[in-house]
Design an enzyme around this catalytic site. Structure first.
Site, short mmCIF file in Angstrom:
data_model
loop_
_atom_site.label_atom_id
_atom_site.label_comp_id
_atom_site.label_asym_id
_atom_site.label_seq_id
_atom_site.Cartn_x
_atom_site.Cartn_y
_atom_site.Cartn_z
CB CYS A 69 -39.74 -3.80 -67.64
SG CYS A 69 -40.57 -5.09 -68.57
CB CYS B 212 -37.93 -6.32 -69.78
SG CYS B 212 -39.42 -5.43 -70.18
CG ASP B 213 -34.77 -5.49 -67.35
OD1 ASP B 213 -34.43 -5.88 -68.47
OD2 ASP B 213 -35.03 -4.30 -67.09
#
Ligand code: NAP
Length: 330
Positions: free
Chosen positions: A142, A145-146
């Site tokens: 992701c 997200c990261d």
């Protein structure tokens, strides 16, 4: 001969929620607020994919929160409404006329007027050495997200579909350099994305190549081993992160016959998240929707629960309507 139980003798929930990720837990909160007799069934830890995400920086109200912490907040919120939860695997959904049923791995059968399927989905794995061991230590599925954790670092993106190219472009704005590694000599992704990739000076494309191993040291991922499928040449590449986008599979094994799905297995619903079978709803990553994000899963959990409450109340005798009307009016 065994006597069939009368309807009045059978315990029937108003709603059974399958899946304890953001969609399922939000559905649980809204179902309880609508005074429904609800139960949530989750085979693993509550939180779904979020619980195993390192950090979340795009859920409104939380500038930076650990994935486990956020999912625990969802769980505690649902629990404060006394949501009943069962930690067990659902093995089948059996649609009915008077009510629907859910079979658990223990063999127990639970009945409900409505079911919300919120079983989510799973990012496909590369299945190479070092992948699972380094998840959260440089291996990610992701970019939204990261990506931020790789500011000014070197990363590689694996895959040739829309997700891989979109996320490579996203990562190119944050990181120092992006290698885009694809197993064929042409991308599956749309032309416009391919043009943007070609025009981005921060992205270097490596074609006809697969990752055969992800290497790590005590700080986390430090490189990948590559194999060129045309020349059979092996090569090592130093990277700090590996973003894998080789497809996402909805957890659709339980979806009963009669419910329409897309060619890729996502459940098709109307705008109230109701499927082709009345009283059966789908929410979150299992549902065909625009984007796979926590906030979207949560909002669909809300919609499905409100719609399920309306469905349940429409089947009850006159005079019992109230909680859902108050909730939707807010
Ligand atoms: P996808 O289209 O299925 O692409 C997966 C990619 O991973 C393919 O390029 C595939 O290679 C590669 N791949 C699969 N297994 C691999 C392996 N073991 N090793 C190396 N490479 C592997 O998946 P997606 O990109 O997640 O997209 C899923 C769906 O969502 C698609 O329909 C897509 O159009 C849609 N989507 C749309 C948007 C948008 O419209 N903005 C954004 C994201 C996703 P091959 O090409 O060789 O098979």
């Amino acid at each position: 001969m065994q006597r069939q139980p009368e309807m009045a003798e059978i315990e029937i929930y108003d709603v059974i929620i399958i899946g304890g990720g953001p969609a399922g837990l939000t559905a649980g909160i809204y179902a309880k607020r609508a005074a429904l007799k609800a139960v949530l069934i989750e085979k693993g830890v509550p939180g779904g994919q979020v619980a195993i995400t390192k950090g979340v920086e795009n859920y409104p109200g939380f500038i930076d929160i650990g994935g486990f912490e956020l999912s625990d907040k969802f769980f505690q919120h649902a629990k404060c409404y006394d949501l009943e939860t069962i930690r067990e695997e659902v093995v089948a959904i059996e649609p009915g006329i008077d009510f629907h049923s859910v079979r658990l791995s223990s063999g127990e059968l639970l009945n409900a007027h409505s079911i919300i399927m919120a079983a989510g989905g799973t990012s496909r794995r590369l299945n190479v050495a070092g992948e699972i061991e380094n998840f959260g230590k440089g291996v990610s599925y992701c970019a939204t997200c990261d990506g931020f954790f790789f500011r000014d670092k070197i990363v590689c993106v694996v895959g040739g579909g829309d997700t891989a190219l979109e996320d490579a472009l996203y990562l190119a704005k944050i990181t120092r350099h992006v290698y885009l590694i694809h197993r064929r000599d042409e991308f599956r992704a749309s032309r416009i994305l391919q043009q943007r990739i070609a025009a981005d000076p921060n992205i270097e494309t490596i074609l006809n190549t697969v990752v055969t191993e992800i290497k790590a040291n005590e700080q986390g991922v430090c490189g990948v081993c590559l194999k060129n499928l045309q020349t059979s040449e092996d090569k090592d590449l130093e990277v700090d992160g590996v973003f894998i986008f080789v497809g996402f599979s909805p957890n659709s094994a339980l979806v009963p016959r009669g419910i329409k799905t897309s060619t890729t297995g996502y459940v098709l619903t109307d705008e109230s998240c109701e499927t082709a079978i009345p009283g059966i709803f789908a929410a979150g990553d299992l549902r065909q929707n625009y984007a796979k994000q926590i906030v979207i899963a949560a909002s669909e959990g809300c919609i499905a629960a409100l719609a399920a409450a309306r469905y349940v109340e429409s089947r009850k005798p006159v005079g019992k309507h109230s909680a859902i009307e108050r909730e939707t009016a807010r």
